[in-house]
Design a protein around this motif. Sequence first.
Motif, PDB file in Angstrom:
ATOM      1  N   ALA A 144       0.801  -1.221   0.000  1.00 20.85           N
ATOM      2  CA  ALA A 144       0.000   0.000   0.000  1.00 20.85           C
ATOM      3  C   ALA A 144       0.838   1.277   0.000  1.00 20.85           C
ATOM      4  O   ALA A 144       0.286   2.369  -0.114  1.00 20.85           O
ATOM      5  CB  ALA A 144      -0.934   0.005   1.216  1.00 20.85           C
ATOM      6  N   VAL A 145       2.150   1.180   0.148  1.00 20.41           N
ATOM      7  CA  VAL A 145       2.989   2.374   0.190  1.00 20.41           C
ATOM      8  C   VAL A 145       3.845   2.464  -1.069  1.00 20.41           C
ATOM      9  O   VAL A 145       4.532   1.508  -1.407  1.00 20.41           O
ATOM     10  CB  VAL A 145       3.914   2.353   1.433  1.00 20.41           C
ATOM     11  N   ASP A 147       6.256   5.119  -2.059  1.00 17.91           N
ATOM     12  CA  ASP A 147       7.616   5.609  -1.920  1.00 17.91           C
ATOM     13  C   ASP A 147       8.504   4.542  -1.267  1.00 17.91           C
ATOM     14  O   ASP A 147       8.205   4.093  -0.164  1.00 17.91           O
ATOM     15  CB  ASP A 147       7.600   6.886  -1.064  1.00 17.91           C
ATOM     16  N   PRO A 148       9.574   4.151  -1.945  1.00 14.97           N
ATOM     17  CA  PRO A 148      10.413   3.063  -1.400  1.00 14.97           C
ATOM     18  C   PRO A 148      10.978   3.356  -0.014  1.00 14.97           C
ATOM     19  O   PRO A 148      11.011   2.462   0.837  1.00 14.97           O
ATOM     20  CB  PRO A 148      11.565   2.952  -2.416  1.00 14.97           C
ATOM     21  N   GLU A 150       9.725   5.379   2.312  1.00 18.75           N
ATOM     22  CA  GLU A 150       8.640   5.354   3.284  1.00 18.75           C
ATOM     23  C   GLU A 150       8.215   3.920   3.555  1.00 18.75           C
ATOM     24  O   GLU A 150       8.002   3.520   4.701  1.00 18.75           O
ATOM     25  CB  GLU A 150       7.448   6.162   2.760  1.00 18.75           C
ATOM     26  N   ARG A 153      10.702   2.307   5.870  1.00 15.04           N
ATOM     27  CA  ARG A 153      10.577   2.762   7.254  1.00 15.04           C
ATOM     28  C   ARG A 153       9.356   2.160   7.924  1.00 15.04           C
ATOM     29  O   ARG A 153       9.415   1.684   9.050  1.00 15.04           O
ATOM     30  CB  ARG A 153      10.442   4.275   7.295  1.00 15.04           C
TER      31      ARG A 153
ATOM     32  N   THR B 160      -1.645   5.711   3.604  1.00 18.38           N
ATOM     33  CA  THR B 160      -1.909   4.787   2.498  1.00 18.38           C
ATOM     34  C   THR B 160      -3.298   5.091   1.959  1.00 18.38           C
ATOM     35  O   THR B 160      -4.055   5.849   2.553  1.00 18.38           O
ATOM     36  CB  THR B 160      -1.878   3.325   2.972  1.00 18.38           C
ATOM     37  N   ARG B 161      -3.633   4.440   0.864  1.00 22.15           N
ATOM     38  CA  ARG B 161      -4.951   4.712   0.277  1.00 22.15           C
ATOM     39  C   ARG B 161      -6.074   4.023   1.032  1.00 22.15           C
ATOM     40  O   ARG B 161      -7.212   4.395   0.906  1.00 22.15           O
ATOM     41  CB  ARG B 161      -4.965   4.275  -1.192  1.00 22.15           C
ATOM     42  N   PHE B 162      -5.747   3.016   1.785  1.00 21.04           N
ATOM     43  CA  PHE B 162      -6.811   2.223   2.393  1.00 21.04           C
ATOM     44  C   PHE B 162      -6.748   2.273   3.904  1.00 21.04           C
ATOM     45  O   PHE B 162      -6.667   1.247   4.568  1.00 21.04           O
ATOM     46  CB  PHE B 162      -6.697   0.765   1.936  1.00 21.04           C
ATOM     47  N   MET B 166      -6.382  -0.840   6.383  1.00 24.09           N
ATOM     48  CA  MET B 166      -5.022  -1.115   6.826  1.00 24.09           C
ATOM     49  C   MET B 166      -4.919  -1.166   8.343  1.00 24.09           C
ATOM     50  O   MET B 166      -4.221  -2.000   8.891  1.00 24.09           O
ATOM     51  CB  MET B 166      -4.100  -0.021   6.249  1.00 24.09           C
ATOM     52  N   ALA B 222      10.437   7.441  13.225  1.00 20.35           N
ATOM     53  CA  ALA B 222      10.643   6.749  11.953  1.00 20.35           C
ATOM     54  C   ALA B 222       9.404   6.833  11.077  1.00 20.35           C
ATOM     55  O   ALA B 222       9.492   6.730   9.855  1.00 20.35           O
ATOM     56  CB  ALA B 222      10.999   5.287  12.199  1.00 20.35           C
TER      57      ALA B 222
ATOM     58  N   PHE C  19      14.519  10.112  -4.753  1.00 16.01           N
ATOM     59  CA  PHE C  19      13.223   9.473  -4.528  1.00 16.01           C
ATOM     60  C   PHE C  19      13.347   8.084  -5.142  1.00 16.01           C
ATOM     61  O   PHE C  19      13.335   7.939  -6.363  1.00 16.01           O
ATOM     62  CB  PHE C  19      12.124  10.287  -5.224  1.00 16.01           C
ATOM     63  N   GLY C  20      13.538   7.094  -4.279  1.00 11.53           N
ATOM     64  CA  GLY C  20      13.832   5.772  -4.818  1.00 11.53           C
ATOM     65  C   GLY C  20      15.193   5.819  -5.503  1.00 11.53           C
ATOM     66  O   GLY C  20      16.185   6.219  -4.913  1.00 11.53           O
TER      67      GLY C  20
END
Lengths: 232, 226, 239
Positions: A144-145, A147-148, A150, A153, B160-162, B166, B222, C19-20
Motif C-alpha cells: 500500500a505504500v 515511496d520506497p 517510506e 521505514r 496509504t490509500r486504504f 489497513m 521513523a 526518490f527511490g
Amino acid sequence: MTVQPLSLEVARRIIRRGLALSAAGLLGLAVVYLLALEYTPVEARQGLAQKIFYLHVPAAWSALLAFSLVGVASALYLWLHDARLDRFAAASAEVGVAFSAIMLTTGPIWAKPIWGTWWTWDARLTLTLFLFFLFVGYLALRAAVQDPAERARFSAVVGILGMLLVPFIHLSVYLFRTLHPQPIVLKPTAPSLPPEMLRTLLISFAVFTLLYVGFVTARYGLALAEEARDAA
Amino acid sequence: MPEVIHLALAIAAKDIRVELRSRTALVSALVFAALVLVIFNFARDPTALSATDLAPSALWVTFALASMVALNRAFTIERENGALDGLLVAPVSREAIFVGKLLANLAFVGTVELVTLPLFTLFFNVSLWTVLPGVLGVAALATVGFVAVGTIFSAMAVRTRFAELMLPVLLLPFMVPPLIGAVQVTTRLLAGRPLSEMLGWLRLLALYDVVFVTLCTLVFSAVVDE
Amino acid sequence: MPSHDGAALLEARGLQRSFGRVRILHGLDLSLRPGEALAIIGPNGAGKTTLLRLLAGLIRPSAGEVRILGQRLGRDVGSARHGLGVLLHQSLLYDDLTLLENLTFAARLYALDRPGAVAAAALEAAGLADRGGDLPRRLSRGLLQRAAIARAMLHSPRLLLLDEPFTGLDATAAARLRTDLQRRLAQGLGVVIVTHHLAEVWDLASRVAVLVGGRWAADEPRTGTLEAFLPRYQELIGA
C-alpha cells in the motif's frame, strides 16, 4: 535527474544461487519424506498420522526464524538505513508467509486423526497463526505504500513491533491452559524420542533451514532484479 | 523533560478541542459500540448461553472494534492542510507528538468505554457495582496497550490509500494479548474470584503496556520523519 | 534580539536527495547571512519545493547537510527550530479551530509566553483581527494565505523559508507583506523565497538563484531590472 547504477547481472547471479540452494533443499525434503515414511518407526499412540510431525515442526520453526529475522533486519534498518536490509526483510516475510501457510494446512491434517478436530488452539498452531497474520499485515502495508523509503521505514516499524509481540502471544497462550499444554514450539510430542525420530527431525530442521536460505536468496535476487529493471 | 509533557498536553488538548467541535469520530464510535452490543445480544440463544458467560467477551470485542473506528481520527486531522508539517517544523520532539496523540486517543477511547459500560450492564443484565473499580482498572490497563500500538499504526495507515482497511489488518494481532488478559480478568471479577487468580494476567497487561508504550514512542520518529 | 554578527543563518553543503533510485537534487550548496533575501526560481520539476522541505528539516538529505543557525536539524529537534519560520503550499491550519485558536496553538508549540496575546497581536498585524473567530474553511484563499504567513512569523524567527508567499494575495496584502519582510530584513532576518512570481520578489531579493534539473544554473546578487534579467533566465532554463 540521474539514476544510480544497479547491476542486473549481480541480481541474476543471486537468483541462480538461491535457486540452487532451494533445489538442494527440495532434494533434502524428498529425503526427509523417505526417512519419515520408511526409516522412522510408527508411533504407538498416534499411528501413521504422527509422521507429519517431521514437516510440521520444522515448518513452524522456519516461520518463526523468518519472522525473527524480519524483526532483526527491521531494527537494523532503522539504525543503518541500508536498503539491502529492507530488501532482505521483505524477502524473509514472503518466505515466512509461505512456510506458515504450509504449517497451518499441515497442522489440521495432523490434528484431525489425532485429536478428532481440524483445529486446536495448541501453542504451536496458535503462534503460527499469529505469525501468519503479522506477515500478511506486513506485506499488505508494503503493497500500500509507493515511496520506497517510506515503505522501508513503515515496514521496519511493523517488523520491530511484531517481533516484540511474539513473546506476548507465547505468554498469553501459555497462561491460557490450552487443550494440550505444550508451551514451547520445539518441544517434541513424546518425552524421549527414539534415535531414528530424533535424527530425522534434526535432518528435517536442517532441510527447512536450507529451504529458507534458498528461497530468501532467490526472492532477494528477484527484488534486486526488479529494481534494476525499473531504474533502467 | 517537563517540556515534553507540556507540549504533549498542548497537542492532546488541541486534538480534544478539534474533536469536540466536529464530534464525528466520537459519535461514530459510540453508535458502533451500541450496535455491536445489540448484535451480540440477538446473536446468542438465551436458553443455551447465559448472559454472564458471554458478557466479558462481548464487552471486550465491542471495545476493541469501537476503538478502531476512533483511532484513525488522530492523524486524519493532521492531513488537512498539511498540519502535521506545522508540528514537525516546530521545536517539538517527535516523542511529545506521539504522547500527545496517545493521550488524546486514550481520552476518546476511554470515553467510548465509559459510555458503553452502562449500556453493557443494561443489555446483559450484569451488575458491575461491586467490582467497578476492578473493571475500570483492567479496562485502563488493557486499553493503554492497544491504543498505543493503534496510534502508531494509524499514523502509517492514514498515509496509504486504504486507511480504514489497513489499520485493522495491522492492529488486530496486537490487540489479542490485551484482550485475552482483559477478558480473563473481567470474567474472574464478575465471578468474584480472588485477586491471586488474576495476578498473572494483570502482570501480562502491565508488561505489555510498558513495552509497547515505550517502543512506540521511540519508533514514532521513523514514521513521521522522512 | 537578532544581531548583525554576520554568522550564517543557513548553511547547506552538498545537498542530495533521491526518490527511490531517481536523484532529484545534485550536490547543492547554499548559504544565507542575516539581512539577505534569496529568491529561488526555476521551471516546474526543478526540485524547488523539495529543496525547501530539506532546508526546513522535513526531509532528510540523502547526502550533505543543512545547518540552521549553526545547528544540524536532525531527530534531536534542537533549539534552532525556535528561530525558524516556514510557509508551505498548504496553510498548516486546523479546519475545526478558529484562526485565533490556530495561532494560539502555534504559539504554544514555540513555547511563547502568553500565547493567546501573541496570537492576537499577530492577527492584528496581518489585518485579520476581525476574522480571529472564523474557521479556516470560511476564508478565501487570500485571507488563508495571510493567516498562514502570520503563523510563520508568529515567533519572530531569524530565518524564514517561504514557498510561494504571494499566491492569492491581493495588491494591498502583497505590499503589506513586502513592507513587513523589508523591515525584518533590516533587523537581521534572513529569507529564502521559492517562487514563480519573479515580479513580486524582484525588488525584495538581494540574491537570485536559478534551479534547473536539481542543479544551480545561477546564484548571484540581484542587480539591474527584471526586464534585463528575463532573457538570461530564459536561456538558463532552456539549457
